[in-house]
Design a protein around this motif. Structure first.
Motif, mmCIF file in Angstrom:
data_model
loop_
_atom_site.group_PDB
_atom_site.id
_atom_site.type_symbol
_atom_site.label_atom_id
_atom_site.label_comp_id
_atom_site.label_asym_id
_atom_site.label_seq_id
_atom_site.Cartn_x
_atom_site.Cartn_y
_atom_site.Cartn_z
ATOM 1 N N HIS A 194 0.914 -1.207 0.020
ATOM 2 C CA HIS A 194 0.118 0.110 -0.047
ATOM 3 C C HIS A 194 0.938 1.291 -0.089
ATOM 4 C CE1 HIS A 194 -3.692 2.204 0.952
ATOM 5 N NE2 HIS A 194 -4.196 1.407 0.210
ATOM 6 N N ALA A 228 -3.527 2.505 15.063
ATOM 7 C CA ALA A 228 -3.921 3.610 13.796
ATOM 8 C C ALA A 228 -3.580 2.802 12.418
ATOM 9 C CB ALA A 228 -3.115 4.729 14.285
ATOM 10 N N HIS A 229 -3.090 1.731 12.697
ATOM 11 C CA HIS A 229 -2.334 1.028 11.495
ATOM 12 C C HIS A 229 -2.756 -0.152 11.411
ATOM 13 C CE1 HIS A 229 0.252 0.509 8.073
ATOM 14 N NE2 HIS A 229 1.293 0.380 8.644
ATOM 15 N N LYS A 262 -14.897 15.205 20.517
ATOM 16 C CA LYS A 262 -13.670 15.197 20.409
ATOM 17 C C LYS A 262 -13.073 14.507 21.745
ATOM 18 C CE LYS A 262 -12.206 16.657 16.359
ATOM 19 N NZ LYS A 262 -11.465 15.629 15.688
ATOM 20 N N LYS A 267 -12.506 6.755 18.325
ATOM 21 C CA LYS A 267 -12.380 7.061 16.854
ATOM 22 C C LYS A 267 -13.558 5.848 16.238
ATOM 23 C CE LYS A 267 -8.686 9.572 15.940
ATOM 24 N NZ LYS A 267 -8.423 10.538 14.874
ATOM 25 N N LEU A 268 -13.969 6.142 15.110
ATOM 26 C CA LEU A 268 -14.659 5.087 14.399
ATOM 27 C C LEU A 268 -13.583 3.995 13.635
ATOM 28 C CD1 LEU A 268 -17.224 3.592 13.356
ATOM 29 C CD2 LEU A 268 -17.612 5.573 11.624
ATOM 30 N N GLY A 270 -11.589 1.510 11.824
ATOM 31 C CA GLY A 270 -11.938 0.943 10.279
ATOM 32 C C GLY A 270 -12.543 1.868 9.530
ATOM 33 N N PHE A 271 -12.507 3.285 10.078
ATOM 34 C CA PHE A 271 -12.716 4.361 9.064
ATOM 35 C C PHE A 271 -11.739 5.325 8.737
ATOM 36 C CE2 PHE A 271 -17.288 4.865 7.765
ATOM 37 C CZ PHE A 271 -17.644 3.888 7.865
ATOM 38 N N HIS A 273 -8.687 7.710 6.528
ATOM 39 C CA HIS A 273 -7.286 7.175 5.923
ATOM 40 C C HIS A 273 -6.458 8.427 5.793
ATOM 41 C CE1 HIS A 273 -4.519 5.158 3.245
ATOM 42 N NE2 HIS A 273 -4.799 4.012 4.002
ATOM 43 N N ARG A 274 -5.065 8.076 5.848
ATOM 44 C CA ARG A 274 -4.287 9.194 5.461
ATOM 45 C C ARG A 274 -4.131 9.607 3.903
ATOM 46 N NH1 ARG A 274 -0.409 11.070 8.990
ATOM 47 N NH2 ARG A 274 -1.088 12.896 7.687
ATOM 48 N N LYS A 277 -9.697 9.606 0.465
ATOM 49 C CA LYS A 277 -10.588 10.779 0.808
ATOM 50 C C LYS A 277 -11.802 10.163 -0.131
ATOM 51 C CE LYS A 277 -7.432 12.267 3.502
ATOM 52 N NZ LYS A 277 -7.741 11.742 4.959
ATOM 53 N N ARG A 282 -10.068 -1.501 -1.315
ATOM 54 C CA ARG A 282 -10.001 -2.693 -0.802
ATOM 55 C C ARG A 282 -11.360 -3.033 0.228
ATOM 56 N NH1 ARG A 282 -4.605 -1.210 2.146
ATOM 57 N NH2 ARG A 282 -5.955 0.548 2.912
ATOM 58 N N ASN A 329 -12.254 1.943 5.740
ATOM 59 C CA ASN A 329 -10.974 1.266 5.099
ATOM 60 C C ASN A 329 -10.794 -0.174 4.971
ATOM 61 O OD1 ASN A 329 -9.977 0.752 7.480
ATOM 62 N ND2 ASN A 329 -9.908 2.668 8.051
ATOM 63 N N ARG A 356 1.296 -8.255 4.175
ATOM 64 C CA ARG A 356 2.252 -7.287 3.949
ATOM 65 C C ARG A 356 3.552 -7.586 3.510
ATOM 66 N NH1 ARG A 356 0.889 -1.947 4.195
ATOM 67 N NH2 ARG A 356 -1.117 -2.771 3.309
HETATM 68 C C1 SDX Z 1 -4.382 1.082 7.629
HETATM 69 O O1 SDX Z 1 -1.460 4.373 5.258
HETATM 70 C C2 SDX Z 1 -1.807 3.107 4.860
HETATM 71 O O2 SDX Z 1 -1.955 3.103 3.766
HETATM 72 C C3 SDX Z 1 -2.343 2.520 5.953
HETATM 73 C C4 SDX Z 1 -3.100 1.114 5.348
HETATM 74 C C5 SDX Z 1 -2.215 0.282 4.785
HETATM 75 O O3 SDX Z 1 -2.812 -0.516 3.915
HETATM 76 O O4 SDX Z 1 -1.231 0.351 5.073
HETATM 77 O O5 SDX Z 1 -4.284 1.377 4.469
HETATM 78 C C6 SDX Z 1 -3.633 0.393 6.535
HETATM 79 O O6 SDX Z 1 -3.700 1.583 8.548
HETATM 80 C C7 SDX Z 1 -5.761 1.789 7.207
HETATM 81 C C8 SDX Z 1 -6.049 3.019 8.453
HETATM 82 C C9 SDX Z 1 -6.353 1.726 9.773
HETATM 83 N N1 SDX Z 1 -6.747 2.896 11.078
HETATM 84 C C10 SDX Z 1 -7.898 3.125 11.495
HETATM 85 O O7 SDX Z 1 -9.094 2.577 10.913
HETATM 86 C C11 SDX Z 1 -7.903 3.642 12.843
HETATM 87 C C12 SDX Z 1 -9.104 4.794 12.674
HETATM 88 N N2 SDX Z 1 -8.539 5.687 11.797
HETATM 89 C C13 SDX Z 1 -7.920 6.760 12.285
HETATM 90 O O8 SDX Z 1 -6.997 6.659 13.299
HETATM 91 C C14 SDX Z 1 -7.407 7.747 11.198
HETATM 92 O O9 SDX Z 1 -8.423 8.001 10.101
HETATM 93 C C15 SDX Z 1 -6.162 7.436 10.337
HETATM 94 C C16 SDX Z 1 -4.980 7.630 11.366
HETATM 95 C C17 SDX Z 1 -6.165 6.342 9.464
HETATM 96 C C18 SDX Z 1 -5.934 8.764 9.478
HETATM 97 O O10 SDX Z 1 -5.705 9.835 10.503
HETATM 98 P P1 SDX Z 1 -5.897 11.421 10.058
HETATM 99 O O11 SDX Z 1 -4.703 11.395 9.100
HETATM 100 O O12 SDX Z 1 -5.929 12.205 11.118
HETATM 101 O O13 SDX Z 1 -7.066 11.598 9.329
HETATM 102 P P2 SDX Z 1 -7.761 12.694 8.642
HETATM 103 O O14 SDX Z 1 -6.531 13.842 8.445
HETATM 104 O O15 SDX Z 1 -8.270 12.393 7.236
HETATM 105 O O16 SDX Z 1 -8.737 13.214 9.809
HETATM 106 C C19 SDX Z 1 -9.486 14.297 9.462
HETATM 107 C C20 SDX Z 1 -10.384 14.425 10.707
HETATM 108 C C21 SDX Z 1 -9.523 14.657 11.913
HETATM 109 O O17 SDX Z 1 -10.624 15.345 12.497
HETATM 110 P P3 SDX Z 1 -10.443 17.081 12.822
HETATM 111 O O18 SDX Z 1 -9.216 17.312 13.535
HETATM 112 O O19 SDX Z 1 -10.383 17.492 11.471
HETATM 113 O O20 SDX Z 1 -11.800 17.551 13.462
HETATM 114 O O21 SDX Z 1 -11.311 13.258 10.766
HETATM 115 C C22 SDX Z 1 -11.191 12.781 11.983
HETATM 116 C C23 SDX Z 1 -9.531 13.235 12.573
HETATM 117 O O22 SDX Z 1 -9.565 13.497 14.150
HETATM 118 N N3 SDX Z 1 -10.966 11.412 12.100
HETATM 119 C C24 SDX Z 1 -11.760 10.336 12.535
HETATM 120 C C25 SDX Z 1 -11.335 9.274 12.298
HETATM 121 N N4 SDX Z 1 -10.309 9.452 11.409
HETATM 122 C C26 SDX Z 1 -10.096 10.517 11.216
HETATM 123 N N5 SDX Z 1 -12.719 10.768 13.453
HETATM 124 C C27 SDX Z 1 -13.535 9.749 13.830
HETATM 125 N N6 SDX Z 1 -13.195 8.337 13.601
HETATM 126 C C28 SDX Z 1 -12.135 7.973 12.672
HETATM 127 N N7 SDX Z 1 -11.732 6.894 12.467
#
Ligand code: SDX
Length: 396
Positions: A194, A228-229, A262, A267-268, A270-271, A273-274, A277, A282, A329, A356
């Motif tokens: 990925h 987070a990953h 906040k 966090k939700l 599984g929702f 992604h960095r 958008k 997948r 995600n 992976r």
């Molecule tokens: C993987 O990088 C990859 O490619 C990873 C991966 C891979 O194949 O290697 O795809 C695998 O790691 C997928 C991600 C799995 N993680 C989760 O599902 C954990 C929940 N997700 C969050 O921790 C979060 O979405 C991240 C860490 C994945 C991304 O974090 P970011 O970069 O902060 O997300 P963002 O900038 O898009 O967030 C924007 C906003 C923020 O709020 P504000 O400060 O703007 O008010 O959305 C919020 C975030 O706090 N937010 C969430 C959220 N994810 C982001 N709020 C609630 N639930 C969530 N899951």
């Protein structure tokens, strides 16, 4: 002047690198391995064909596939000493703690594949790691349940061998159904690579010091463990089970309200992604696989799957998530599928690491093969104290 100045924390996550392996378009929700859309690979190829593609840049023809499968198959056993190494862990150790140790320990056994700057060493290390990860993951599981290790069998498929090592016992053999075998193989494909995610960047940075491939992959395993990953699939399933315990679909609104707060820190899982958008491609494939497996097992009314679909529907219509472009995600449905086929939750991330590993190796080899590469050294923006003089302790 205190020497302090503001800096953008995001700067620290924008290190970039060139790669020809995986392409993601986060806005369109597209993912391609070496130019092939993930949707086509997941349906038309198996995991070992995908490994060949990621490692060597091309899908194999039938002769190349036979030769590659034969090489992997004949490296599935691990040195017997690894069994004794594993026995040093507590039985209740998290499988990712065990995997971090076992993968790093491989570098103590295979001295003919530890020179990362030797292309032949890199290639045999790649075959060994791809071949041995299922054996190591199943050993970690067997050890945790107090059952004897099951040795790999060379007449089984990659996914079939893994499931047999997981669930066979000396008293009773285990044969996985073709639907489950295909579903697990697809799960491996979807997790194979990925681009420059946190664990892949860790593997690149670690490997850039010239350390051996096994140590670099062990660093990737350690990074993937985080919630987070790669740890998100375990966390997502635990989240669904928690909502189910609290009342299921009727309690989704209450849970969503907590997520939006906040201060809750919830966090939700599984929702989001960095990069994506839009909907993680997948996740769509994982949801389809979920349907197939649950139907095959007569679990089409699985309450957790129904809860997951209800949660997804509500989240996708809720302004908070829409405004933040938060979509499911890869981790959102993968836990439900794995749970349905009998994989314990604690093993989900270890299986993510199993899949992976090929992506980590392909990315590491790509970096090492670049004559321009140097040891990684991310820059810092200093925000500490300005220069000052040491005073005798009586004057401090
Ligand atoms: C993987 O990088 C990859 O490619 C990873 C991966 C891979 O194949 O290697 O795809 C695998 O790691 C997928 C991600 C799995 N993680 C989760 O599902 C954990 C929940 N997700 C969050 O921790 C979060 O979405 C991240 C860490 C994945 C991304 O974090 P970011 O970069 O902060 O997300 P963002 O900038 O898009 O967030 C924007 C906003 C923020 O709020 P504000 O400060 O703007 O008010 O959305 C919020 C975030 O706090 N937010 C969430 C959220 N994810 C982001 N709020 C609630 N639930 C969530 N899951």
């Amino acid at each position: 002047q205190t020497g302090k100045f503001t800096y953008d924390p995001g700067f620290l996550s924008t290190a970039s690198c060139n790669s020809a392996i995986t392409y993601i378009d986060g806005d369109k929700g597209e993912l391609l391995y070496r130019g092939y859309p993930i949707e086509q690979l997941a349906v038309n190829c198996d995991f070992l064909e995908t490994c060949h593609l990621l490692l060597y840049g091309e899908l194999p023809n039938s002769d190349q596939k036979s030769e590659f499968v034969n090489r992997v198959t004949h490296h599935t056993m691990v040195n017997e000493q690894m069994h004794f190494f594993l026995r040093g862990f507590r039985r209740d150790a998290h499988p990712m703690a065990v995997m971090t140790g076992l993968v790093g320990a491989l570098s103590a056994f295979y001295h003919d594949s530890t020179d990362i700057n030797n292309p032949e060493h890199r290639d045999i290390a790649a075959i060994r790691l791809i071949a041995k990860m299922p054996t190591l993951v199943s050993m970690a599981y067997k050890y945790s349940v107090g059952q004897p290790f099951i040795y790999p069998k060379n007449d089984l498929s990659y996914a079939g061998n893994f499931m047999r090592m997981m669930f066979a016992t000396p008293c009773e053999d285990f044969h996985v159904s073709p639907v489950i075998e295909r579903a697990l193989d697809r799960i491996f494909i979807l997790h194979a690579d990925h681009e420059q995610n946190a664990s892949t960047s860790t593997v690149r940075l670690c490997g850039s010091s010239g350390t051996n491939p096994f140590a670099a992959i062990a660093a990737g395993v350690a990074c993937l463990w985080g919630p987070a990953h790669g740890g998100a699939n375990e966390a997502a399933l635990n989240m669904l089970e928690d909502i189910q315990r609290r009342g299921g679909v009727e309690k989704i609104g209450e849970f969503i309200t907590q997520v939006k707060d906040k201060n809750s820190g919830i966090k939700l899982m599984g929702f989001g992604h960095r990069v994506y958008k839009n909907y993680d491609p997948r996740a769509k494939l994982m949801r389809e696989t979920c349907h197939e497996v649950l139907n095959e097992l007569g679990l089409h009314n699985d309450p957790l799957f129904k809860l997951a679909m209800a949660l997804e529907k509500i989240a996708l219509e809720d302004d908070y998530f829409v405004a933040r472009k938060l979509y499911p995600n890869v981790d959102f449905y993968s836990g439900i599928v794995q749970r349905a086929i009998g994989i314990p939750v604690s093993l989900f991330t270890a299986i993510f690491a199993l899949a992976r590993t090929v992506g980590w190796i392909a990315q590491l080899n790509e970096m090492i093969a670049d004559p321009e590469y140097k040891i990684g050294r991310p820059r810092q923006l200093f925000s500490g104290a300005a220069p000052r003089q040491v005073k005798p302790i009586g004057e401090r």
